[in-house]
Design a protein around this motif. Sequence first.
Motif, PDB file in Angstrom:
ATOM      1  N   VAL A 168       0.854  -1.181   0.000  1.00  0.00           N
ATOM      2  CA  VAL A 168       0.000   0.000   0.000  1.00  0.00           C
ATOM      3  C   VAL A 168       0.893   1.235   0.000  1.00  0.00           C
ATOM      4  O   VAL A 168       1.786   1.368   0.847  1.00  0.00           O
ATOM      5  N   ALA A 169       0.678   2.142  -0.945  1.00  0.00           N
ATOM      6  CA  ALA A 169       1.510   3.338  -1.053  1.00  0.00           C
ATOM      7  C   ALA A 169       0.808   4.587  -0.549  1.00  0.00           C
ATOM      8  O   ALA A 169       1.454   5.485  -0.003  1.00  0.00           O
ATOM      9  N   HIS A 170      -0.506   4.655  -0.749  1.00  0.00           N
ATOM     10  CA  HIS A 170      -1.225   5.883  -0.390  1.00  0.00           C
ATOM     11  C   HIS A 170      -2.713   5.571  -0.353  1.00  0.00           C
ATOM     12  O   HIS A 170      -3.208   4.751  -1.127  1.00  0.00           O
ATOM     13  N   LYS A 178      -3.840   3.205  -3.342  1.00  0.00           N
ATOM     14  CA  LYS A 178      -2.782   3.267  -4.343  1.00  0.00           C
ATOM     15  C   LYS A 178      -1.693   2.285  -3.923  1.00  0.00           C
ATOM     16  O   LYS A 178      -1.368   2.178  -2.739  1.00  0.00           O
ATOM     17  N   THR A 179      -1.121   1.567  -4.869  1.00  0.00           N
ATOM     18  CA  THR A 179      -0.160   0.525  -4.521  1.00  0.00           C
ATOM     19  C   THR A 179       1.150   0.685  -5.302  1.00  0.00           C
ATOM     20  O   THR A 179       1.237   1.469  -6.243  1.00  0.00           O
ATOM     21  N   THR A 180       2.130  -0.111  -4.892  1.00  0.00           N
ATOM     22  CA  THR A 180       3.400  -0.160  -5.633  1.00  0.00           C
ATOM     23  C   THR A 180       3.443  -1.351  -6.573  1.00  0.00           C
ATOM     24  O   THR A 180       4.510  -1.712  -7.073  1.00  0.00           O
ATOM     25  N   ILE A 181       2.289  -1.968  -6.841  1.00  0.00           N
ATOM     26  CA  ILE A 181       2.223  -3.068  -7.809  1.00  0.00           C
ATOM     27  C   ILE A 181       2.421  -2.496  -9.209  1.00  0.00           C
ATOM     28  O   ILE A 181       1.691  -1.605  -9.634  1.00  0.00           O
ATOM     29  N   ILE A 182       3.409  -2.984  -9.905  1.00  0.00           N
ATOM     30  CA  ILE A 182       3.720  -2.478 -11.250  1.00  0.00           C
ATOM     31  C   ILE A 182       2.848  -3.181 -12.279  1.00  0.00           C
ATOM     32  O   ILE A 182       2.846  -4.413 -12.381  1.00  0.00           O
ATOM     33  N   PRO A 257      -5.620  -0.132   5.980  1.00  0.00           N
ATOM     34  CA  PRO A 257      -4.232  -0.558   6.182  1.00  0.00           C
ATOM     35  C   PRO A 257      -3.268   0.627   6.070  1.00  0.00           C
ATOM     36  O   PRO A 257      -3.453   1.504   5.224  1.00  0.00           O
ATOM     37  N   PRO A 258      -2.237   0.666   6.911  1.00  0.00           N
ATOM     38  CA  PRO A 258      -1.248   1.748   6.796  1.00  0.00           C
ATOM     39  C   PRO A 258      -0.381   1.567   5.569  1.00  0.00           C
ATOM     40  O   PRO A 258      -0.264   0.458   5.023  1.00  0.00           O
ATOM     41  N   THR A 259       0.216   2.649   5.103  1.00  0.00           N
ATOM     42  CA  THR A 259       1.119   2.543   3.968  1.00  0.00           C
ATOM     43  C   THR A 259       2.282   1.625   4.324  1.00  0.00           C
ATOM     44  O   THR A 259       2.724   1.565   5.465  1.00  0.00           O
ATOM     45  N   GLY A 260       2.750   0.911   3.319  1.00  0.00           N
ATOM     46  CA  GLY A 260       3.814  -0.054   3.531  1.00  0.00           C
ATOM     47  C   GLY A 260       3.312  -1.464   3.796  1.00  0.00           C
ATOM     48  O   GLY A 260       4.104  -2.418   3.769  1.00  0.00           O
TER      49      GLY A 260
END
Length: 268
Positions: A168-170, A178-182, A257-260
């Motif tokens: 989870v990024a934001h 928003k995620t860091t999944i590419i 969920p918290p970021t990270g």
Amino acid sequence: MIVHLVTDRPLEDDDGEGTDLVRRLALAFPRVAIEVCAVPAGDTLAAGFCVAQLACAGGPDRRLVACWVGDDPAAVAPGPWPEGAGARLCVGRGAGGTLIVGPNAGWCWSLALPDLRGLCFLDVAPAGRDTWGGTLATAVAHAHCCHPHVLAGVVDREHVPAPPVAAVAHVDRHGTLKTTIIGLPARLGQTVDVRIGAIAAPALVSDDGTAEPRPSEGELLLAPATSQWPAAADLGPPRYAELRAVGGSAADRFARPPTGTPIAVTDA
């Protein structure tokens, strides 16, 4: 022209640090719209995602992104970079020319890095917490005006930490995760299982939520974070994925969920 300010400084108090920074930017850029993007205190991953999306996705040609996160940016996880350099302000440009100014703190530059043209230290040194607002406003103005002595060396890109993979990024104001999944982890129209923390739920892999058949109310969609964010094939940054609930909040579905927080995506 638009100045986007990504900050964790509270704006509710007229005498607060965040309000003071907005005033200083307004003085440096009169008759310019200043839009604030708020992130949780010290959250450089959320800040880094917002910086990257504001600077790298489609939007107005004349815009600038400024970032100010943390009382002491050098102390914000995952730590100062380069090691021992202390708190510094840096400048770079997105592939479209958007100017970005922000501290060498945590993941502030990590998600924008693939799309940056140059990344340099600025010759403006913060002296402490109480001076960060004025320092950033001065740095942004100097960088925008191409002050002849504004640059103070190239940043080694290897010192910029990579963002966590599949996390989870934001969380935006709509409850979108928003995620860091590419890219997208499965073909369009496929249903996948998404687990965040102790909660798992099915999600439909989608392009923009408009494809047929139309998603039903409350259905979770795993889709590109924005259709205006270039894909890797366009020589831009990877298009990160997001989780959103049709007519609801994906964040609430996963207990905020918290970021990270890691995200696991598997076949349904």
